[in-house]
Design a protein around this motif. Structure first.
Motif, mmCIF file in Angstrom:
data_model
loop_
_atom_site.group_PDB
_atom_site.id
_atom_site.type_symbol
_atom_site.label_atom_id
_atom_site.label_comp_id
_atom_site.label_asym_id
_atom_site.label_seq_id
_atom_site.Cartn_x
_atom_site.Cartn_y
_atom_site.Cartn_z
ATOM 1 N N PRO A 236 0.844 -1.200 0.000
ATOM 2 C CA PRO A 236 0.000 0.000 0.000
ATOM 3 C C PRO A 236 0.882 1.254 0.000
ATOM 4 O O PRO A 236 1.869 1.338 0.743
ATOM 5 N N GLY A 237 0.569 2.188 -0.880
ATOM 6 C CA GLY A 237 1.381 3.391 -1.048
ATOM 7 C C GLY A 237 2.346 3.286 -2.210
ATOM 8 O O GLY A 237 2.895 4.295 -2.658
ATOM 9 N N GLY A 238 2.552 2.055 -2.715
ATOM 10 C CA GLY A 238 3.443 1.858 -3.851
ATOM 11 C C GLY A 238 2.703 1.950 -5.177
ATOM 12 O O GLY A 238 1.548 2.396 -5.235
ATOM 13 N N TYR A 239 3.361 1.510 -6.242
ATOM 14 C CA TYR A 239 2.808 1.674 -7.590
ATOM 15 C C TYR A 239 2.945 0.406 -8.421
ATOM 16 O O TYR A 239 3.950 -0.303 -8.333
ATOM 17 N N PHE A 240 1.926 0.169 -9.239
ATOM 18 C CA PHE A 240 2.048 -0.753 -10.361
ATOM 19 C C PHE A 240 2.216 0.103 -11.603
ATOM 20 O O PHE A 240 1.391 0.972 -11.889
ATOM 21 N N VAL A 241 3.300 -0.139 -12.352
ATOM 22 C CA VAL A 241 3.628 0.645 -13.540
ATOM 23 C C VAL A 241 3.524 -0.266 -14.763
ATOM 24 O O VAL A 241 4.255 -1.251 -14.868
ATOM 25 N N ALA A 242 2.596 0.074 -15.657
ATOM 26 C CA ALA A 242 2.354 -0.754 -16.846
ATOM 27 C C ALA A 242 2.778 -0.004 -18.094
ATOM 28 O O ALA A 242 2.341 1.129 -18.325
ATOM 29 N N LEU A 243 3.631 -0.630 -18.908
ATOM 30 C CA LEU A 243 4.035 -0.054 -20.189
ATOM 31 C C LEU A 243 3.128 -0.646 -21.258
ATOM 32 O O LEU A 243 3.141 -1.853 -21.492
ATOM 33 N N LYS A 244 2.312 0.197 -21.870
ATOM 34 C CA LYS A 244 1.268 -0.278 -22.777
ATOM 35 C C LYS A 244 1.425 0.300 -24.172
ATOM 36 O O LYS A 244 2.063 1.323 -24.368
ATOM 37 N N GLY A 245 0.760 -0.372 -25.125
ATOM 38 C CA GLY A 245 0.827 0.036 -26.522
ATOM 39 C C GLY A 245 -0.314 0.951 -26.913
ATOM 40 O O GLY A 245 -0.950 1.589 -26.067
ATOM 41 N N ALA A 246 -0.605 0.989 -28.218
ATOM 42 C CA ALA A 246 -1.518 1.979 -28.780
ATOM 43 C C ALA A 246 -2.950 1.875 -28.259
ATOM 44 O O ALA A 246 -3.695 2.862 -28.295
ATOM 45 N N GLN A 247 -3.362 0.722 -27.745
ATOM 46 C CA GLN A 247 -4.732 0.542 -27.264
ATOM 47 C C GLN A 247 -4.882 0.859 -25.776
ATOM 48 O O GLN A 247 -5.845 0.425 -25.146
ATOM 49 N N TYR A 248 -3.962 1.629 -25.239
ATOM 50 C CA TYR A 248 -3.972 1.837 -23.791
ATOM 51 C C TYR A 248 -5.253 2.486 -23.274
ATOM 52 O O TYR A 248 -5.708 2.177 -22.163
ATOM 53 N N LYS A 249 -5.870 3.374 -24.059
ATOM 54 C CA LYS A 249 -7.102 4.027 -23.588
ATOM 55 C C LYS A 249 -8.224 3.013 -23.420
ATOM 56 O O LYS A 249 -8.961 3.037 -22.430
ATOM 57 N N GLU A 250 -8.378 2.115 -24.405
ATOM 58 C CA GLU A 250 -9.394 1.071 -24.313
ATOM 59 C C GLU A 250 -9.109 0.141 -23.135
ATOM 60 O O GLU A 250 -10.023 -0.264 -22.411
ATOM 61 N N GLU A 251 -7.836 -0.179 -22.918
ATOM 62 C CA GLU A 251 -7.473 -1.061 -21.809
ATOM 63 C C GLU A 251 -7.775 -0.414 -20.456
ATOM 64 O O GLU A 251 -8.191 -1.089 -19.513
ATOM 65 N N ILE A 252 -7.557 0.888 -20.364
ATOM 66 C CA ILE A 252 -7.876 1.589 -19.115
ATOM 67 C C ILE A 252 -9.371 1.477 -18.818
ATOM 68 O O ILE A 252 -9.776 1.201 -17.675
ATOM 69 N N GLU A 253 -10.199 1.671 -19.830
ATOM 70 C CA GLU A 253 -11.654 1.547 -19.637
ATOM 71 C C GLU A 253 -12.008 0.139 -19.168
ATOM 72 O O GLU A 253 -12.805 -0.033 -18.244
ATOM 73 N N GLU A 254 -11.435 -0.870 -19.802
ATOM 74 C CA GLU A 254 -11.691 -2.258 -19.427
ATOM 75 C C GLU A 254 -11.277 -2.562 -17.988
ATOM 76 O O GLU A 254 -11.877 -3.418 -17.334
ATOM 77 N N ALA A 255 -10.238 -1.891 -17.517
ATOM 78 C CA ALA A 255 -9.621 -2.251 -16.236
ATOM 79 C C ALA A 255 -10.134 -1.458 -15.045
ATOM 80 O O ALA A 255 -9.695 -1.702 -13.916
ATOM 81 N N GLN A 256 -11.049 -0.516 -15.251
ATOM 82 C CA GLN A 256 -11.496 0.340 -14.143
ATOM 83 C C GLN A 256 -11.984 -0.482 -12.952
ATOM 84 O O GLN A 256 -11.634 -0.207 -11.799
ATOM 85 N N TYR A 257 -12.815 -1.483 -13.224
ATOM 86 C CA TYR A 257 -13.380 -2.301 -12.150
ATOM 87 C C TYR A 257 -12.275 -3.056 -11.409
ATOM 88 O O TYR A 257 -12.223 -3.064 -10.175
ATOM 89 N N ALA A 258 -11.366 -3.690 -12.164
ATOM 90 C CA ALA A 258 -10.300 -4.469 -11.554
ATOM 91 C C ALA A 258 -9.369 -3.592 -10.717
ATOM 92 O O ALA A 258 -8.961 -3.982 -9.615
ATOM 93 N N ILE A 259 -9.046 -2.413 -11.224
ATOM 94 C CA ILE A 259 -8.156 -1.504 -10.484
ATOM 95 C C ILE A 259 -8.751 -1.176 -9.119
ATOM 96 O O ILE A 259 -8.088 -1.265 -8.083
ATOM 97 N N SER A 260 -10.028 -0.811 -9.107
ATOM 98 C CA SER A 260 -10.702 -0.462 -7.856
ATOM 99 C C SER A 260 -10.817 -1.667 -6.926
ATOM 100 O O SER A 260 -10.522 -1.589 -5.730
ATOM 101 N N LEU A 261 -11.254 -2.797 -7.466
ATOM 102 C CA LEU A 261 -11.463 -4.008 -6.665
ATOM 103 C C LEU A 261 -10.187 -4.470 -5.977
ATOM 104 O O LEU A 261 -10.217 -4.946 -4.831
ATOM 105 N N LEU A 262 -9.060 -4.316 -6.660
ATOM 106 C CA LEU A 262 -7.798 -4.852 -6.159
ATOM 107 C C LEU A 262 -6.997 -3.844 -5.330
ATOM 108 O O LEU A 262 -5.875 -4.122 -4.935
ATOM 109 N N GLY A 263 -7.595 -2.683 -5.075
ATOM 110 C CA GLY A 263 -6.973 -1.720 -4.165
ATOM 111 C C GLY A 263 -6.158 -0.633 -4.824
ATOM 112 O O GLY A 263 -5.346 0.025 -4.163
ATOM 113 N N GLY A 264 -6.370 -0.423 -6.127
ATOM 114 C CA GLY A 264 -5.574 0.576 -6.829
ATOM 115 C C GLY A 264 -6.344 1.805 -7.247
ATOM 116 O O GLY A 264 -7.576 1.861 -7.146
ATOM 117 N N LYS A 265 -5.598 2.787 -7.722
ATOM 118 C CA LYS A 265 -6.178 4.004 -8.289
ATOM 119 C C LYS A 265 -5.253 4.485 -9.403
ATOM 120 O O LYS A 265 -4.051 4.669 -9.183
#
Length: 243
Positions: free
Chosen positions: A166-195
């Motif tokens: 807690p307080g640390g970061y997950f850093v993801a290096l993503k390609g051209a579809q990163y905006k779509e992936e962010i939309e897909e991942a909103q639920y998982a990010i919140s559920l797993l304790g991230g922002k």
């Protein structure tokens, strides 16, 4: 131009300064990558200029000093041929790096690179991410988890956030579809304790494709039920209620 010249030139374009020790380390890494790639599948990219830009420089684009603090503990989840973790370590010796991968032969390659480059304080861990994240020696033990070209973001979040304190970061290096992936991942990010704290678009010199580095802050502990058993995150990504 040789690899070292390509790397120096591309680093300058990316506002990175490499000293002779770093250049020598990157050059030996490149040589071993090409050599070992003839007997095992490590990368489809083997030309000197492309490795310099698309592997080495691309890996360093995530290096935000506000995230990678001095001496930070970093785990590269699904490291493969060592990207982005090993370039980060060559560039920043102070980082306390762990490289995790599910294939022992890739870790054998990385052990050879580390020995040849003269790095002796990197931990190599043979685990699937789902199993590694349930190991008490690894779970929520790192200030930063990084991952590149492993899976789509909803899957990656489940594989990587459990390693982060807690307080640390997950850093993801993503390609051209990163905006779509962010939309897909909103639920998982919140559920797993991230922002999702920051999205940093990246344009590598001379390339038209747009990439981005995503910085997801761990704001609370991940529930003990995650990650789910090996294979399930990819088969049934956390996309919303009932997933």
């Amino acid at each position: 131009m040789n690899f070292k010249q390509f790397l120096q030139e591309e680093a300058a374009k990316a506002a990175l300064v490499l000293d002779e020790k770093q250049l020598a380390g990157f050059e030996r890494y490149f040589q071993l990558l090409v050599e070992w790639n003839e007997k095992m599948n490590l990368t489809a990219i083997t030309q000197a200029d492309e490795v310099a830009l698309k592997h080495m420089i691309d890996s360093l684009t995530c290096l935000d000093p506000d995230v990678f603090l001095p001496g930070a503990s970093v785990i590269d989840v699904g490291t493969g041929a060592g990207f982005p973790g090993l370039p980060l370590k060559i560039y920043r010796e102070d980082l306390q790096l762990t490289l995790l991968d599910s294939l022992q032969k890739r870790l054998t390659f990385l052990a050879t690179v580390l020995a040849e480059v003269g790095i002796d304080d990197v931990r190599l861990v043979h685990h699937r991410a789902e199993d590694g994240a349930r190991d008490k020696k690894l779970r929520e033990m790192f200030q930063v988890a990084v991952s590149r070209a492993v899976a789509r973001l909803p899957v990656l979040v489940e594989l990587c956030l459990p390693f982060v304190k807690p307080g640390g970061y997950f850093v993801a290096l993503k390609g051209a579809q990163y905006k779509e992936e962010i939309e897909e991942a909103q639920y998982a990010i919140s559920l797993l304790g991230g922002k999702l704290e920051k999205v940093q678009p990246v344009q590598l010199p001379g390339l038209e494709d747009i990439r981005a580095v995503l910085y997801i802050r761990k704001i609370k502990k991940t529930a003990a039920t995650y990650p789910r058993k090996a294979g399930l995150p990819e088969k049934k990504p956390l996309l919303g209620e009932g997933s």
